[in-house]
Enzyme design. Structure first.
Site, mmCIF file in Angstrom:
data_model
loop_
_atom_site.group_PDB
_atom_site.id
_atom_site.type_symbol
_atom_site.label_atom_id
_atom_site.label_comp_id
_atom_site.label_asym_id
_atom_site.label_seq_id
_atom_site.Cartn_x
_atom_site.Cartn_y
_atom_site.Cartn_z
ATOM 1 N N TYR A 56 0.861 -1.202 0.000
ATOM 2 C CA TYR A 56 0.000 0.000 0.000
ATOM 3 C C TYR A 56 0.881 1.230 0.000
ATOM 4 C CZ TYR A 56 -5.010 0.076 -0.040
ATOM 5 O OH TYR A 56 -6.302 0.090 -0.470
ATOM 6 N N GLU A 58 -0.380 4.833 -0.571
ATOM 7 C CA GLU A 58 -1.139 6.065 -0.812
ATOM 8 C C GLU A 58 -0.237 7.273 -0.683
ATOM 9 O OE1 GLU A 58 -4.560 6.258 1.722
ATOM 10 O OE2 GLU A 58 -5.716 4.948 0.402
ATOM 11 N N ASP A 209 -5.464 13.898 -25.454
ATOM 12 C CA ASP A 209 -5.645 12.516 -25.010
ATOM 13 C C ASP A 209 -4.985 11.614 -26.052
ATOM 14 O OD1 ASP A 209 -6.508 9.950 -24.472
ATOM 15 O OD2 ASP A 209 -8.618 10.490 -24.173
ATOM 16 N N THR A 235 -3.010 6.009 -22.375
ATOM 17 C CA THR A 235 -3.009 4.675 -21.792
ATOM 18 C C THR A 235 -1.631 4.077 -22.045
ATOM 19 O OG1 THR A 235 -3.772 3.617 -23.818
ATOM 20 C CG2 THR A 235 -5.470 4.295 -22.264
ATOM 21 N N LYS A 238 -1.905 0.453 -25.106
ATOM 22 C CA LYS A 238 -2.279 0.397 -26.529
ATOM 23 C C LYS A 238 -0.993 0.373 -27.355
ATOM 24 C CE LYS A 238 -6.823 2.265 -25.439
ATOM 25 N NZ LYS A 238 -7.781 3.385 -25.539
ATOM 26 N N ARG A 244 -1.719 -2.714 -18.603
ATOM 27 C CA ARG A 244 -2.977 -1.986 -18.637
ATOM 28 C C ARG A 244 -2.941 -0.843 -17.625
ATOM 29 N NH1 ARG A 244 -7.323 -2.949 -21.139
ATOM 30 N NH2 ARG A 244 -6.091 -4.516 -22.212
HETATM 31 C C1 LIG Z 1 -8.732 3.830 -24.661
HETATM 32 C C2 LIG Z 1 -9.021 5.274 -24.494
HETATM 33 C C3 LIG Z 1 -9.174 5.857 -23.223
HETATM 34 C C4 LIG Z 1 -9.343 5.113 -21.919
HETATM 35 O O1 LIG Z 1 -8.727 3.998 -21.675
HETATM 36 P P1 LIG Z 1 -9.114 2.952 -20.516
HETATM 37 O O2 LIG Z 1 -7.783 2.505 -20.047
HETATM 38 O O3 LIG Z 1 -9.906 1.892 -21.212
HETATM 39 O O4 LIG Z 1 -9.899 3.643 -19.466
HETATM 40 C C5 LIG Z 1 -9.295 7.236 -23.132
HETATM 41 N N1 LIG Z 1 -9.294 7.994 -24.235
HETATM 42 C C6 LIG Z 1 -9.180 7.476 -25.475
HETATM 43 C C7 LIG Z 1 -9.179 8.396 -26.636
HETATM 44 C C8 LIG Z 1 -9.065 6.100 -25.642
HETATM 45 O O5 LIG Z 1 -8.980 5.599 -26.863
#
Ligand SMILES: *Cc1c(COP(=O)(O)O)cnc(C)c1O
Length: 430
Positions: A56, A58, A209, A235, A238, A244
């Site tokens: 933990y 925090e 994003d 993220t 991807k 993840r």
């Molecule tokens: C995949 C994605 C997210 C969020 O990803 P998670 O890990 O599934 O919450 C946010 N913004 C965009 C544009 C995405 O493609």
């Protein structure tokens, strides 16, 4: 089939072990064309499956609310330092459990409830966290949206690209406090500079994003929004090919408000095992081989796009310059929905997802489109020749969807193709 470096520790739970083995088998014998997926390295899996899950922590390194953080402080510092170096950022937060959490934290840091945000329309490629009626984001903040330009018949200027005139006009009309760039289904480079100019013209903040293209940016094949946008979220799982999770980059000026928006604003204890996995992935992405990988991801997407177009499938925006291929099935077969196409391709061993296309006449659950991605199959070593073959098999499957023997024939061919590209050859004799 072995599913992790640690299978032998799970032998006393045969139910979970069997499911892990079955999933490893599925991943190794079908092609993964889901644009948001990838294959992490075994090093990333080993870090996420480690004793770091027990701790933990925090707070942040040097400012924790529990004892015993001497080691995990170093883990998190290492991840932050590697991430800052990878993207040339002043500040990094590696605690977001997911990309969605990263976005929520930025909204919380920069906005008051009820403030206006300008982001991409969901049905034109925006993400749930960009103001979907189904997401808490639309309940707390006032989202207005921009979209893509209409499709044209001109092959040199096919349209369906971000409509910057509309972005500017919506910005002038609605005076948003924040402008969001980034998308979950958009096959073109997103240039951060026009967004910056529009944000500056109305005194708005700008968030990029980069959930999808983060790996392409790290690999040097897409322009970096770091230093252009006020905040960059992404993220790690991807195109960046890590575990993840999510991460946030920002200027030193915003560091404190971003950090407190993640903890204690949104999350409790960070997942230090996943943060260790992120650190491993950030180091992998800094290697020269990752630049080769990122360039191959784009070359493979272009080859896949050309191959599906040759089957008579229209490409949204006419092509791709990232890892995604967005297919409009209406031209191929007016009766064929995205849902039906996804399901028959699944049976043929080609894993992908249905997706809305701009101004889709069908619902988001049915859709008229398919989204394909090249990031995962590039990781296992497939090149343009394999993409061409898979594109042809997609056409064969969709045309022959009423004939189970056609689908079974493709399934056998895919199985044979995958046998030459095992995702985890080093686990086979573990
Ligand atoms: C995949 C994605 C997210 C969020 O990803 P998670 O890990 O599934 O919450 C946010 N913004 C965009 C544009 C995405 O493609």
């Amino acid at each position: 089939m072995p599913a992790s470096p640690f299978d032998r520790w799970i032998t006393e739970d045969p139910e979970v072990l069997a499911l892990m083995g079955a999933e490893a088998e599925r991943q190794a014998t079908t092609v993964q064309l889901i644009a948001s997926e990838n294959f992490t390295s075994t090093a990333v899996m080993a870090a996420t499956g480690s004793v770091l899950t027990n701790k933990y922590a925090e707070g942040y390194p040097g400012r924790r609310y529990y004892g015993g953080n001497q080691v995990v402080d170093q883990v998190e510092d290492l991840a932050r330092d590697r991430l800052k170096a990878l993207f040339g950022a002043e500040h990094a937060n590696v605690q977001p459990h997911a990309g969605s959490n990263a976005n929520l934290a930025v909204y919380q840091a920069l906005l008051d409830p009820g403030d206006t945000v300008l982001a991409m329309r969901l049905d034109h490629g925006g993400h749930l966290t960009h103001g979907s009626p189904a997401s808490i984001t639309s309940k707390v903040w006032n989202f207005v949206s921009y979209g893509v330009t209409p499709a044209t018949d001109d092959p040199d200027n096919p349209g369906e690209v971000i409509d910057f005139d509309q972005v500017a006009e919506m910005a002038r009309t609605h005076r948003p406090k924040l402008i969001v760039a980034g998308s979950t289904a958009y096959a073109r480079i997103i240039d951060p500079l026009p967004f910056r100019e529009i944000a500056d013209s109305i005194g708005a903040r700008f968030m990029f994003d980069a959930a999808h293209p983060a790996g392409l940016i790290a690999g040097g094949v897409h322009p970096s929004p770091v230093g252009v946008a006020d905040v960059v979220t992404f993220t790690t799982h991807k195109t960046l090919r890590g575990p993840r999770g999510g991460a946030i980059l920002c200027s030193a000026e915003l560091a404190k408000s971003i950090d407190s928006a993640i903890f204690p604003g949104l999350q409790g204890g960070p997942l230090e095992n996943v943060i260790a996995g992120k650190a491993v992935a950030f180091a992998e992405a800094a290697r020269p081989e990752f630049r080769t990988y990122a360039a191959q991801v784009v070359a493979n997407a272009k080859a896949l796009a050309a191959a599906v177009a040759a089957q008579g499938i229209r490409l949204v925006s006419g092509g791709t310059d990232n890892h995604q291929v967005l297919c409009d099935l209406q031209s191929f077969d007016a009766e064929l929905t995205g849902k039906e196409a996804q399901e028959v391709l699944d049976r043929a061993g080609i894993t992908c997802n249905r997706n809305t296309i701009p101004d889709d006449p069908r619902s988001p659950f049915i859709t008229s489109g398919l989204r394909l991605g090249s990031a995962a199959q590039t990781t296992v070593g497939m090149g343009e020749a394999e993409m061409e073959r898979i594109g042809g098999l997609i056409g064969t499957t969709l045309r022959g969807r009423a004939d189970e023997s056609v689908v079974a024939g493709v399934r056998a061919e895919i199985r044979e193709l995958c046998a030459s590209f095992p995702p985890y050859p080093d686990l086979a004799d573990a």
